[in-house]
Design a protein around this motif. Sequence first.
Motif, PDB file in Angstrom:
ATOM      1  N   UNK A 199      41.569  14.217  40.186  1.00 36.56           N
ATOM      2  CA  UNK A 199      42.664  15.474  40.018  1.00 36.56           C
ATOM      3  C   UNK A 199      42.496  16.982  40.118  1.00 36.56           C
ATOM      4  N   UNK A 200      41.810  16.928  38.541  1.00 39.01           N
ATOM      5  CA  UNK A 200      41.718  18.125  38.573  1.00 39.01           C
ATOM      6  C   UNK A 200      42.667  17.817  36.295  1.00 39.01           C
ATOM      7  N   UNK A 201      43.157  16.720  36.711  1.00 37.66           N
ATOM      8  CA  UNK A 201      43.599  16.715  35.257  1.00 37.66           C
ATOM      9  C   UNK A 201      44.685  17.660  34.590  1.00 37.66           C
ATOM     10  N   UNK A 202      46.134  17.793  36.442  1.00 41.49           N
ATOM     11  CA  UNK A 202      46.754  18.873  35.433  1.00 41.49           C
ATOM     12  C   UNK A 202      47.212  18.301  34.909  1.00 41.49           C
ATOM     13  N   UNK A 203      48.571  16.699  34.692  1.00 38.89           N
ATOM     14  CA  UNK A 203      49.323  15.902  33.992  1.00 38.89           C
ATOM     15  C   UNK A 203      50.456  17.244  33.661  1.00 38.89           C
ATOM     16  N   UNK A 204      50.679  17.985  34.611  1.00 38.36           N
ATOM     17  CA  UNK A 204      51.918  18.934  34.361  1.00 38.36           C
ATOM     18  C   UNK A 204      52.230  19.447  35.644  1.00 38.36           C
ATOM     19  N   UNK A 205      52.958  19.282  36.010  1.00 40.39           N
ATOM     20  CA  UNK A 205      53.185  19.813  37.370  1.00 40.39           C
ATOM     21  C   UNK A 205      53.864  21.635  37.041  1.00 40.39           C
ATOM     22  N   UNK A 206      53.837  22.446  36.039  1.00 42.31           N
ATOM     23  CA  UNK A 206      54.081  23.684  35.756  1.00 42.31           C
ATOM     24  C   UNK A 206      52.696  24.081  36.301  1.00 42.31           C
ATOM     25  N   UNK A 207      51.898  23.051  35.712  1.00 42.14           N
ATOM     26  CA  UNK A 207      50.154  23.797  36.109  1.00 42.14           C
ATOM     27  C   UNK A 207      49.733  23.456  38.206  1.00 42.14           C
TER      28      UNK A 207
END
Length: 345
Positions: free
Chosen positions: A129-137
């Motif tokens: 998934x790209x490893x965002x693990x943050x809604x802000x990102x």
Amino acid sequence: MQPEMEQKEKSLKQRLVLKNTLAKETLSEFLGTFIMIEDSLLLSHQGSPDIGIGRPFCLYWCEKDKLQCIFPITEKRFRSTELQIWGVLGCGSVAQAVLSRGHFGGIITINTGFSMAVAMAIYVSAGVSGGHINPAVSFALCLFGRMKWFKFPFYVGAQFLGAFAGAATLFGIYYDAFMSFAGGKLLIVGENATAHIFATYPAPYLSLVNAFAEQVVATMFLLIVIFAIFDSRNLGVPRGLEPVVIGFLIVTIASSLGMNSGCAMNPARDLSPRLFTALAGWGFEVFTVGNNFWWIPVVGPLVGAAAGGLVYFLLIEIHHPDLNPDLEAEQPEDKPEKYELNAIM
């Protein structure tokens, strides 16, 4: 016989594999955010109860609207509320520090524990998934055309669910410790408070305007550097080391801007565990403490992420020399977009 076994194993794998790409990415974000919250249990310092003896151990502890400086933990004046200001960054590492009353952790273990947990979460989820693990990102990537908007609610939903599940798992692991810490009471404020293990709370002197500005600025710096790390026309970092550099970035920001309210920079990391505490016994006062502070770590990082992406775009990205069109045409179509490999807290 062996070919038949291999055929059965292959068939089972084929049945388990998700066919929908978005479903794979959503599951990856869920797991990554879950690890971010939970993995710091394994990464936080397992030191001796004697750590800090004879050394200054100065943290700020708020009591009766006053800030006091606490010295060596051997004086038994260490209080859990000291960590409201500095250390609410990784639920597991904070839990270990608070519930041991500083014997098994402190500022350093909390900052490094959470940062390394983020790095591990990125390593687990970035390939899918790209490893965002943050809604802000995720929001910043959509806003600047790095990710399609239709994916945004799925990513964010998975991140919030992963953070909630991580908080619940943490509470289960440390349940006996919670029950013995303050006579079984789950407190939000006071010297035996434990709610700040899961979410950030403001220092007594902090206004909502100042708190909002802090979240915006901290997340802005976060996104500026993330965009730089994954910009192929900037210096970048060796492939595979991006999560490590992001971990160092979080340590830097937390060490510089964490005093006021813990520097959440991640709506999912703060709101989901806060909701869990409201349901698990701390009560819905977790949303009203600090002059209704709860929305600051949710809205502030989204504004900061947009600001950070804009700053990088206007001051750096558009000023890169134009690439050779022929070289761009030679890039394989299935190569992931550089910002799709993005990730954080």
